[in-house]
Motif scaffolding. Structure first.
Motif: not given
Length: 129
Positions: A1-13
């Protein structure tokens, strides 16, 4: 399992860089962290923060294809923002000519929420926390 810490960013075009830049900064209140023109792509990249936390990357590209966002298409459904008072937030949107859906109550949490659209018709949500 990955050790994700948080959502870094969201990209919008976006289809109109200036319109979306104004919407996300002047109406929703994001602050500009960095703004870059990438000549090789004829594209802008705008890095935005919410309460000093890097949150969104806003991109412009020449002639991007439209994304289907309704009816409920497969993929990212919406982006939700937490607010302290849903009615104050709705009033601010309305002052800027944005008409959100009627406020509803989440049947599981009892919290109030509503949906509205960004300049490219992407579904956004306000959720009272």
């Amino acid at each position: 399992m990955l050790s994700l810490r948080s959502v870094h960013h969201i990209a919008i075009i976006c289809s109109s860089y200036e319109v979306s830049k104004r919407f996300y900064t002047e109406i929703l209140g994001f602050t500009v962290v960095g703004e870059y023109y990438r000549a090789e792509r004829n594209s802008y990249k705008l890095d935005l923060a919410l309460n000093d936390s890097y949150t969104l990357e806003l991109f412009s590209f020449p002639d991007p294809p439209a994304r289907v966002s309704g009816p409920e298409a497969c993929g990212l459904r919406h982006l939700a923002f937490a607010v302290d008072d849903i009615h104050v937030a709705v009033a601010k949107l309305q002052e800027n000519g944005i008409m959100p859906e009627p406020v509803r109550v989440d049947e599981y949490t009892g919290k109030k929420f509503t949906f509205f659209r960004d300049p490219d018709n992407l579904p956004l949500e306000l959720y009272e926390s």
